[in-house]
Write a protein that holds these residues in place. Structure first.
Motif, short mmCIF file in Angstrom:
data_model
loop_
_atom_site.label_atom_id
_atom_site.label_comp_id
_atom_site.label_asym_id
_atom_site.label_seq_id
_atom_site.Cartn_x
_atom_site.Cartn_y
_atom_site.Cartn_z
N GLN A 51 17.33 -23.18 -22.43
CA GLN A 51 15.97 -23.36 -21.91
C GLN A 51 14.98 -22.62 -22.79
O GLN A 51 15.33 -21.70 -23.51
CB GLN A 51 15.87 -22.84 -20.47
N ILE A 52 13.75 -23.10 -22.74
CA ILE A 52 12.70 -22.47 -23.54
C ILE A 52 12.46 -21.05 -23.03
O ILE A 52 12.43 -20.80 -21.82
CB ILE A 52 11.40 -23.30 -23.44
N ALA A 53 12.30 -20.12 -23.95
CA ALA A 53 12.09 -18.72 -23.58
C ALA A 53 10.88 -18.57 -22.67
O ALA A 53 9.84 -19.21 -22.90
CB ALA A 53 11.92 -17.87 -24.83
N PRO A 54 10.98 -17.73 -21.63
CA PRO A 54 9.82 -17.49 -20.75
C PRO A 54 8.58 -17.04 -21.49
O PRO A 54 7.46 -17.29 -21.03
CB PRO A 54 10.34 -16.41 -19.78
N SER A 55 8.76 -16.38 -22.63
CA SER A 55 7.59 -15.88 -23.37
C SER A 55 6.70 -17.01 -23.86
O SER A 55 5.49 -16.82 -24.04
CB SER A 55 8.05 -15.02 -24.55
N VAL A 56 7.27 -18.20 -24.09
CA VAL A 56 6.46 -19.34 -24.53
C VAL A 56 5.43 -19.69 -23.47
O VAL A 56 4.22 -19.81 -23.75
CB VAL A 56 7.35 -20.57 -24.85
N ALA A 57 5.90 -19.85 -22.23
CA ALA A 57 4.99 -20.18 -21.13
C ALA A 57 4.04 -19.02 -20.83
O ALA A 57 2.86 -19.24 -20.54
CB ALA A 57 5.79 -20.55 -19.88
#
Length: 434
Positions: free
Chosen positions: A231-237
């Motif tokens: 999954q995309i890293a939370p830091s992106v969002a």
């Protein structure tokens, strides 16, 4: 990657350095003055802390806007030399004049200098306490962005998001971005790369002080996301939301393809206005006063060269992956390329540039500010990028298309880097006779 093996100079210089990533120490004001108490430990909120590397006009703009969030995220400003720590302590902090109002912030921020040098006094602490940096905004000048980020690779991994906030094209777009990531992060744990296109205008009034002269808007989108994790890293969002909801920044999130196109369009503007104002030593508006004059003819030559290069790039296989990420799901790749080829035609670029020229006519370009201050300019990341891209496309041409011409853009690189100052007639003779 074999088809695109020709490495640009920036990539070659980084990958030729085979030394391990350095250990860096985070100096704070407590390391230069024993009377200053140590800052609060960075471990207070590692997932939420935002590091802003480079505190020029763009760094100040984004820092001030992010700090107006409620609740405010923890923010660390990272300066490029030790002397700025002392100036921060002695001064009022970060100052931005916006629409006649003064924003001032000091206690809202921590400030650090990152260096391989171990502090001789005060706390000795590695960058991010030797943990990974989750949220990083790189707001240095374009030429320093990749070397400075490369130096931090010890502290970046797939949980990290790096947002590049420069004028010019991100160097990590295809065809060279994945080669860089694969080389520097061979275990597949490279950071997530995003970029912003910033249309705001600002100029400096000294260390830590800027005037937000032309409030406008910004966009943020992905350049390269780590696809090796589930999954995309939370830091992106987290970073995307922090930027798109920051007061006064007027930012929005866009797709990868739209970000690429937006950077290309902004590049055309920067590669026309910036070097010409730097050489002519004039405000932006003077370039557009006479649509039939010598400067207009120079602009036309620059736009025709840029149009040919960008239209070829749009239709090149290296751009397929980017365009395939377009949110125009009902449009075929062929139709999208046709639309963008028309958008970057000379007949469309010229009125676009003149429209923007009218909006920013009272401003002094960032390159004019740099040459007046004796600083290195971003000419190689504007016009130089076009020259470099033309070289890449010509080398990959196999004789199927006419050779792309970037001679006028190359001439501007040489003129700006030599510190040339010309009047309109001299510039016309130099550029139009070539």
């Amino acid at each position: 990657m074999a088809a695109y093996s020709t490495r640009p100079s920036w990539l070659k210089s980084l990958l030729d350095d085979t030394n391990p990533a350095p250990k860096l120490y985070a100096w704070s004001p407590a390391n230069i003055d024993s009377n200053i108490r140590s800052d609060q430990p960075i471990s207070d909120n590692p997932d939420g802390r935002i590091f802003i590397l480079g505190i020029g006009n763009l760094g100040r703009l984004y820092a001030s806007c992010l700090s107006m969030h409620s609740p405010r995220p923890p923010i660390t400003l990272v300066v490029h030399k030790k002397e700025l720590l002392s100036q921060w302590v002695e001064g009022p902090g970060l100052e931005i004049i916006r629409l006649g109002q003064l924003y001032r912030g000091k206690d809202e921020f921590q400030i650090e200098w990152w260096t391989e040098e171990t502090p001789s006094q005060g706390p000795v602490r590695e960058v991010a306490n030797a943990n990974k940096i989750r949220n990083l905004l790189v707001t240095t000048k374009a030429a320093a962005a990749m070397p400075e980020t490369d130096r931090l690779r010890r502290y970046l991994d797939s949980s990290s998001s790096v947002v590049f906030v420069q004028n010019g094209m991100s160097k990590l777009w295809p065809p060279h971005g994945q080669e860089y990531i694969s080389n520097r992060y061979p275990n597949g744990d490279g950071p997530n790369i995003l970029a912003c296109v910033t249309n705001h205008g600002a100029y400096s009034e000294g260390p830590f002080k800027s005037v937000h002269a032309s409030p406008a808007d910004s966009t943020i989108g992905p350049v390269l996301l780590n696809e090796n994790t589930r999954q995309i890293a939370p830091s992106v969002a987290y970073l995307t939301e922090a930027i798109t909801t920051a007061p006064a920044l007027n930012a929005r999130s866009i797709s990868r393809a739209d970000l690429w196109v937006s950077q290309l369009q902004k590049l055309v503007v920067n590669a026309s206005i910036n070097p010409l104002t730097a050489i002519l030593r004039c405000k932006n508006g003077r370039l557009f006063e006479d649509p039939d004059g010598v400067t207009a003819k120079v602009i036309d030559r620059l736009l025709r060269e840029a149009s040919g290069i960008l239209q070829t790039l749009i239709n090149h296989p290296s751009s397929t992956d980017i365009l395939a990420s377009s949110d125009k799901s009902t449009q075929s790749l062929e139709a999208l390329r046709e639309e963008l080829t028309a958008r970057f035609s000379f007949d469309r670029l010229r009125p676009m540039l003149y429209k923007i020229g009218e909006i920013v006519k009272e401003n002094s370009s960032s390159m004019l500010q740099d040459v007046r201050a004796g600083k290195k300019t971003e000419i190689r990341d504007f016009n130089g990028w076009l020259v470099e891209t033309a070289d890449f496309l010509n080398q990959d041409n196999s004789g199927q298309q006419p050779i792309l011409d970037a001679s006028c853009h190359q001439a501007l690189v040489s003129l700006v880097e030599s510190g040339a100052v010309m009047n309109e007639e001299e510039l016309g003779k130099h550029i139009l006779s070539s």
